[in-house]
Design an enzyme around this catalytic site. Structure first.
Site, short mmCIF file in Angstrom:
data_model
loop_
_atom_site.label_atom_id
_atom_site.label_comp_id
_atom_site.label_asym_id
_atom_site.label_seq_id
_atom_site.Cartn_x
_atom_site.Cartn_y
_atom_site.Cartn_z
CD GLN A 197 -2.61 -1.42 0.20
OE1 GLN A 197 -3.52 -0.72 0.00
NE2 GLN A 197 -2.50 -2.34 -0.78
N GLY A 238 -11.84 2.44 3.60
CA GLY A 238 -11.13 1.58 2.94
C GLY A 238 -10.00 2.48 2.20
CG HIS A 239 -7.45 0.22 -0.55
ND1 HIS A 239 -6.66 -0.98 -0.68
CD2 HIS A 239 -8.58 -0.14 -0.75
CE1 HIS A 239 -7.14 -1.74 -1.13
NE2 HIS A 239 -8.57 -1.56 -1.31
CG ASN A 240 -6.93 3.70 -3.67
OD1 ASN A 240 -6.33 2.62 -3.34
ND2 ASN A 240 -6.19 4.83 -4.51
CB SER A 258 -11.74 1.99 -5.30
OG SER A 258 -10.66 1.44 -5.31
#
Length: 344
Positions: A197, A238-240, A258
């Site tokens: 990450q 969460g990521h992005n 995302s």
């Protein structure tokens, strides 16, 4: 501290009704806790409960019911006016602006003016701490982190490497900014290989992150929280993920990776948002809504999967009748069986 009604009305930009120059206010309290020397406030539907309050003065919205038994200060936003008076009557305790000898600050970090860094903080190399920042004990700030002026980081907050906090950001205790996103590559033998990450998190100005909330760094690029957004305790992004300006995310809400969220959205408690979807602007999602697909603008939604809130409430009302319907059907079956037996 004592304030006249005229002083209070001026402080909140309100209009005074039922003025009594003999009254002085010495405190501020909730509608049911307030006493004769206190000022309190009410918004619908609680305005009708004002007569039960012992508060000497009430702050009410424009156009709500009149009170004849005590002074009233009329304002456009009673809750915001109450917040101003809390600052007057219950100011925050002073924090000494110094760097504790028990904190570790890497020599390559840049520390602004009038900063408080309390015992057992750890600040890595090339971190940049803006003017007026307050960092409470046991906070970790990673390498290359940038923190804007007048931000506050409460105990045990973590900001990992290369993340960016804007001005006047508040991290409540235990908030984690920039933990690794949940990214794994699934192998044919059933094992899971970690995907690095390598991105970061960008928190814009005037954002508040609640206690024990977590915002994951992007796999590549940035996870972003827009200006003025407020995030409650125990929320996960969460990521992005990107969150727009002036959103509310209430306790235990979760947003999968995302997903792009627009401005002025409200997510009530335990709302769950699917990954890789887009949500527009000015939406409101009731508690425990499960958002599974793209949502446009200006929607009020609830249920799982998400649907217009009126449709969801109607569906829930119908479900509540299922038990009665089952009993009615069983009774009808008995009557039908009896009629069939008589017809033989």
């Amino acid at each position: 501290m004592a304030k006249s009604l005229q002083e209070l009305a001026a402080l909140v930009g309100g209009t005074l009704e039922n003025d009594d120059k003999n009254i002085e206010v010495t405190g501020v309290n909730g509608i049911m806790e307030a006493g004769p020397g206190d000022i309190s406030f009410a918004v619908p539907p609680y305005v009708d409960e004002c007569h039960k309050s012992r508060a000497g003065v009430m702050i009410l919205g424009i156009g709500t019911r009149k009170l004849e038994d005590r002074p009233v200060i009329r304002v456009a936003n009673p809750r915001a006016a109450f917040a101003i008076l809390l600052e007057v009557f219950r100011p925050q305790s002073h924090v000494e602006r110094s760097i504790s000898q028990y904190a570790y600050v890497d020599p390559r970090a840049k520390i602004g003016r009038n900063v408080a860094i309390q015992p057992f903080c750890y600040i890595e190399r090339e971190a940049q701490i803006g003017d007026g920042v307050v960092i409470y004990p046991h906070v970790y700030i990673g390498a290359g982190v940038k923190i804007g002026k007048d931000s506050i980081l409460y105990p045990n907050a973590v900001v990992r490497a290369d993340c960016v906090l804007g001005e006047r950001v508040i991290l409540q205790p235990g908030a984690v900014i920039g933990g690794d996103g949940f990214g794994y590559a699934n192998q044919e033998d059933g094992t899971h290989t970690k995907v690095p990450q390598s991105g970061n998190v960008i928190i814009e100005d005037d954002v508040e992150i609640g206690a024990n909330s977590t915002i994951d760094r992007a796999t590549v690029g940035s996870t972003v929280v827009g200006k003025g957004t407020k995030i409650d305790n125990l929320v996960h992004l969460g990521h992005n993920v990107t969150v727009g300006k002036n959103c509310f995310l209430c306790g235990q809400a979760g947003v999968a990776g995302s997903t792009a969220i627009g401005d002025n959205n409200t997510f009530a408690g335990q709302v769950a948002v699917n990954g890789h979807i887009t949500i527009g602007n000015n939406n409101l999602f009731a508690g425990r809504t499960g958002i599974t697909k793209n949502v446009g603008n200006n929607q009020m939604m609830g249920g799982f999967p998400e649907r217009p809130v009126k449709e969801w409430m109607r569906h829930e009302a119908e479900l509540n009748q299922v038990g009665k319907m089952r009993l009615r059907i069983r009774e009808l079956e008995k009557q039908l069986a009896k009629l069939q037996e008589q017809a033989k």
